[in-house]
Enzyme design. Structure first.
Site, PDB file in Angstrom:
ATOM      1  N   GLU A  55      -0.239-137.336 -41.027  1.00  0.00           N
ATOM      2  CA  GLU A  55       0.208-138.074 -39.866  1.00  0.00           C
ATOM      3  C   GLU A  55       0.358-137.508 -38.643  1.00  0.00           C
ATOM      4  O   GLU A  55       1.599-137.625 -38.236  1.00  0.00           O
ATOM      5  CB  GLU A  55       1.409-138.706 -40.510  1.00  0.00           C
ATOM      6  CG  GLU A  55       1.214-139.290 -41.716  1.00  0.00           C
ATOM      7  CD  GLU A  55       2.567-139.779 -42.576  1.00  0.00           C
ATOM      8  OE1 GLU A  55       3.574-139.698 -41.978  1.00  0.00           O
ATOM      9  OE2 GLU A  55       2.523-140.121 -43.826  1.00  0.00           O
ATOM     10  N   ASN A  77      -4.976-136.444 -43.365  1.00  0.00           N
ATOM     11  CA  ASN A  77      -4.365-137.639 -44.014  1.00  0.00           C
ATOM     12  C   ASN A  77      -3.568-138.287 -43.129  1.00  0.00           C
ATOM     13  O   ASN A  77      -2.926-137.812 -42.426  1.00  0.00           O
ATOM     14  CB  ASN A  77      -3.644-137.018 -45.242  1.00  0.00           C
ATOM     15  CG  ASN A  77      -3.339-138.117 -46.550  1.00  0.00           C
ATOM     16  OD1 ASN A  77      -4.207-138.915 -46.603  1.00  0.00           O
ATOM     17  ND2 ASN A  77      -1.948-138.125 -46.651  1.00  0.00           N
ATOM     18  N   HIS A 131      -1.235-147.772 -47.766  1.00  0.00           N
ATOM     19  CA  HIS A 131      -0.019-148.539 -47.853  1.00  0.00           C
ATOM     20  C   HIS A 131      -0.261-149.754 -47.284  1.00  0.00           C
ATOM     21  O   HIS A 131       0.021-150.002 -46.398  1.00  0.00           O
ATOM     22  CB  HIS A 131       1.180-147.699 -47.313  1.00  0.00           C
ATOM     23  CG  HIS A 131       1.238-146.500 -47.995  1.00  0.00           C
ATOM     24  ND1 HIS A 131       1.609-146.131 -49.191  1.00  0.00           N
ATOM     25  CD2 HIS A 131       1.682-145.177 -47.201  1.00  0.00           C
ATOM     26  CE1 HIS A 131       1.989-144.754 -49.424  1.00  0.00           C
ATOM     27  NE2 HIS A 131       1.430-144.273 -48.265  1.00  0.00           N
ATOM     28  N   GLU A 173      -2.977-142.439 -51.025  1.00  0.00           N
ATOM     29  CA  GLU A 173      -1.550-142.946 -51.406  1.00  0.00           C
ATOM     30  C   GLU A 173      -1.382-144.333 -51.672  1.00  0.00           C
ATOM     31  O   GLU A 173      -0.548-145.047 -51.179  1.00  0.00           O
ATOM     32  CB  GLU A 173      -0.446-142.435 -50.287  1.00  0.00           C
ATOM     33  CG  GLU A 173      -0.658-141.013 -49.915  1.00  0.00           C
ATOM     34  CD  GLU A 173       0.313-140.678 -48.794  1.00  0.00           C
ATOM     35  OE1 GLU A 173       1.121-141.145 -48.520  1.00  0.00           O
ATOM     36  OE2 GLU A 173       0.178-139.664 -48.359  1.00  0.00           O
ATOM     37  N   ASP A 204      -0.866-148.127 -52.454  1.00  0.00           N
ATOM     38  CA  ASP A 204       0.127-149.143 -52.845  1.00  0.00           C
ATOM     39  C   ASP A 204       0.075-150.170 -52.206  1.00  0.00           C
ATOM     40  O   ASP A 204      -0.477-150.393 -50.981  1.00  0.00           O
ATOM     41  CB  ASP A 204       1.587-148.575 -52.835  1.00  0.00           C
ATOM     42  CG  ASP A 204       2.222-148.009 -51.695  1.00  0.00           C
ATOM     43  OD1 ASP A 204       1.570-148.348 -50.655  1.00  0.00           O
ATOM     44  OD2 ASP A 204       3.029-147.067 -51.893  1.00  0.00           O
TER      45      ASP A 204
HETATM   46  O1  G3I Z   1      15.974-134.700 -53.694  1.00  0.00           O
HETATM   47  C1  G3I Z   1      16.941-135.290 -52.805  1.00  0.00           C
HETATM   48  C2  G3I Z   1      18.331-135.398 -53.712  1.00  0.00           C
HETATM   49  O2  G3I Z   1      18.541-134.245 -53.714  1.00  0.00           O
HETATM   50  C3  G3I Z   1      19.291-136.333 -52.768  1.00  0.00           C
HETATM   51  O3  G3I Z   1      20.250-136.479 -53.348  1.00  0.00           O
HETATM   52  C4  G3I Z   1      18.618-137.498 -52.309  1.00  0.00           C
HETATM   53  C5  G3I Z   1      19.455-138.286 -51.261  1.00  0.00           C
HETATM   54  O4  G3I Z   1      18.903-138.932 -50.376  1.00  0.00           O
HETATM   55  O5  G3I Z   1      17.512-137.281 -51.625  1.00  0.00           O
HETATM   56  C6  G3I Z   1      16.386-136.676 -52.537  1.00  0.00           C
HETATM   57  O6  G3I Z   1      15.301-136.535 -51.531  1.00  0.00           O
HETATM   58  C7  G3I Z   1      14.461-137.525 -51.319  1.00  0.00           C
HETATM   59  C8  G3I Z   1      13.151-137.341 -51.897  1.00  0.00           C
HETATM   60  O7  G3I Z   1      12.248-138.456 -51.371  1.00  0.00           O
HETATM   61  C9  G3I Z   1      12.942-137.175 -53.357  1.00  0.00           C
HETATM   62  O8  G3I Z   1      13.495-138.320 -53.996  1.00  0.00           O
HETATM   63  C10 G3I Z   1      14.447-137.805 -49.738  1.00  0.00           C
HETATM   64  O9  G3I Z   1      15.679-138.181 -49.398  1.00  0.00           O
HETATM   65  C11 G3I Z   1      13.584-138.619 -49.532  1.00  0.00           C
HETATM   66  O10 G3I Z   1      13.289-138.891 -48.051  1.00  0.00           O
HETATM   67  C12 G3I Z   1      12.176-138.504 -50.029  1.00  0.00           C
HETATM   68  O11 G3I Z   1      11.182-139.599 -49.677  1.00  0.00           O
HETATM   69  C13 G3I Z   1       9.778-139.329 -49.723  1.00  0.00           C
HETATM   70  C14 G3I Z   1       9.370-139.713 -48.486  1.00  0.00           C
HETATM   71  O12 G3I Z   1       7.970-139.386 -48.633  1.00  0.00           O
HETATM   72  C15 G3I Z   1       9.824-138.535 -47.546  1.00  0.00           C
HETATM   73  O13 G3I Z   1       9.471-138.892 -46.233  1.00  0.00           O
HETATM   74  C16 G3I Z   1       9.229-140.295 -50.874  1.00  0.00           C
HETATM   75  O14 G3I Z   1       9.865-139.808 -51.942  1.00  0.00           O
HETATM   76  C17 G3I Z   1       7.579-140.128 -50.895  1.00  0.00           C
HETATM   77  O15 G3I Z   1       7.354-140.963 -51.744  1.00  0.00           O
HETATM   78  C18 G3I Z   1       7.173-140.216 -49.327  1.00  0.00           C
HETATM   79  O16 G3I Z   1       5.860-139.890 -49.462  1.00  0.00           O
HETATM   80  C19 G3I Z   1       5.269-140.029 -48.099  1.00  0.00           C
HETATM   81  C20 G3I Z   1       4.123-139.156 -48.044  1.00  0.00           C
HETATM   82  O17 G3I Z   1       4.671-137.894 -48.657  1.00  0.00           O
HETATM   83  C21 G3I Z   1       3.124-139.170 -46.827  1.00  0.00           C
HETATM   84  N1  G3I Z   1       2.988-140.575 -46.493  1.00  0.00           N
HETATM   85  C22 G3I Z   1       3.922-141.594 -46.457  1.00  0.00           C
HETATM   86  C23 G3I Z   1       4.728-141.621 -47.766  1.00  0.00           C
HETATM   87  C24 G3I Z   1       5.822-142.575 -47.956  1.00  0.00           C
HETATM   88  O18 G3I Z   1       6.763-142.536 -47.037  1.00  0.00           O
END
Ligand code: G3I
Length: 300
Positions: free
Chosen positions: A127, A169, A205, A232, A234
């Protein structure tokens, strides 16, 4: 074939999913994972904030759990992602300039070395291009270290793990548009100058449908001599099953499209809360979209 992975393998392709380490104790989740998919991407566990929470202190626990589960069940792994402006650890967010550049390249080298010989491909850079009509780079502290940061990252990754395919990517690159064309021009330039790039990931997406020129866009990148991967996938909306079939057929129609990864297993695993964009419902049942993907893979 009766599973996504086996059906994709009929044409030499893979069918993968994003996996969260915290769900590897959920038997419904693991049963579907083990049955259906033959490629795995760590949803968060191989990102910079997870792997280098403090500068120079590396933590591979979550990434290794996912990799070990995949390998011991005969699946391959896509590494995601070495450098991304989001999910930088706090210490890196506070850095700029040559100091940051050094930390970035050390990160690439260390993580790619840890996983050397174990991953099929790396999203080396994720990105880095701006949305909208500019076709240019996205502003970030990574970008402000100099426009050559992307090629420097690819060279460092190649040196650390010569066996991994190195991918760029991004999202909103699923049709021919200013952003995908900016990336296309970068890849063409890299190929002409011998910068090591092997693949381009299209996150995909999507809502309701893929752009009408989805296949043509994959093909123009493939024609540059890189592999293309749907990384990715969906899709939300009422036309979901048709749209999934269209994306699948597009990949099958492009010889260099190596495979498809969906961004999660069940709708309840998706980052798109409430969108229900995946192939299995919250109970782990196959949705119509699952059947349309399987049918498309089997009729290739
Ligand atoms: O693990 C912590 C946890 O300890 C905490 O209590 C909680 C509270 O917010 O957050 C948890 O972390 C989260 C993590 O996902 C695991 O669930 C983060 O806040 C959250 O920001 C994170 O989101 C991820 C996101 O990327 C981050 O930008 C998504 O799971 C993940 O699916 C998403 O994936 C991205 C790809 O990497 C790149 N392309 C876009 C895609 C969707 O945004």
């Amino acid at each position: 074939a009766s599973t996504l992975g086996a059906a994709a393998a009929q044409s030499g392709r893979y069918f993968g999913t994003a996996v969260a380490a915290g769900k590897l104790g959920d038997s419904t989740y693991v049963n579907i994972l083990n049955r259906e998919f033959n490629m795995v991407t760590a949803e968060n566990e191989m990102k910079w904030d997870a792997t280098e929470p403090n500068r120079g202190q590396f933590n591979y626990s979550g990434g290794d759990r996912i990799l070990n589960h995949a390998v011991s069940n005969g699946k391959r792994v896509r590494g995601h992602a070495l450098l991304w402006y989001q999910q930088e650890p706090g210490w890196a967010q506070r850095m700029e300039g040559s100091d940051l550049r050094q930390a970035m390249m050390n990160h690439v080298t260390q993580v790619a070395t840890h996983y050397k010989g174990k991953v099929y491909a790396w999203d080396v850079v994720n990105e880095a291009f701006a949305d909208g009509g500019s076709g240019g780079r996205r502003d970030s502290n990574l970008q402000r270290t100099g426009n050559d940061w992307i090629e420097a990252a690819f060279r460092a990754a190649r040196a650390a793990d010569p066996g991994a395919k190195l991918c760029y990517n991004d999202y909103n690159t699923d049709g021919v548009n200013a952003k995908s064309t900016g990336i296309y021009n970068m890849v063409r330039d890299f190929k002409s100058r011998g910068v090591p790039i092997d693949c381009v990931g299209f996150q995909s997406h999507l809502t309701n449908s893929a752009p009408g020129d989805y296949q043509a866009n994959l093909q123009r990148f493939a024609d540059l001599g890189v592999e293309v991967q749907i990384t990715e996938l969906d899709i939300s909306g009422s036309n979901q099953a048709n749209a999934y079939a269209a994306v699948t057929r597009a990949c099958l129609a492009v010889a260099r499209c190596a495979g498809i990864t969906t961004w999660g297993i069940r709708d309840t695993d998706s980052w798109r809360t409430g969108a229900n964009p995946l192939l299995f419902d919250g109970n782990g049942n196959k949705k119509p979209a699952y059947n349309s993907v399987l049918d498309a893979l089997n009729s290739a």
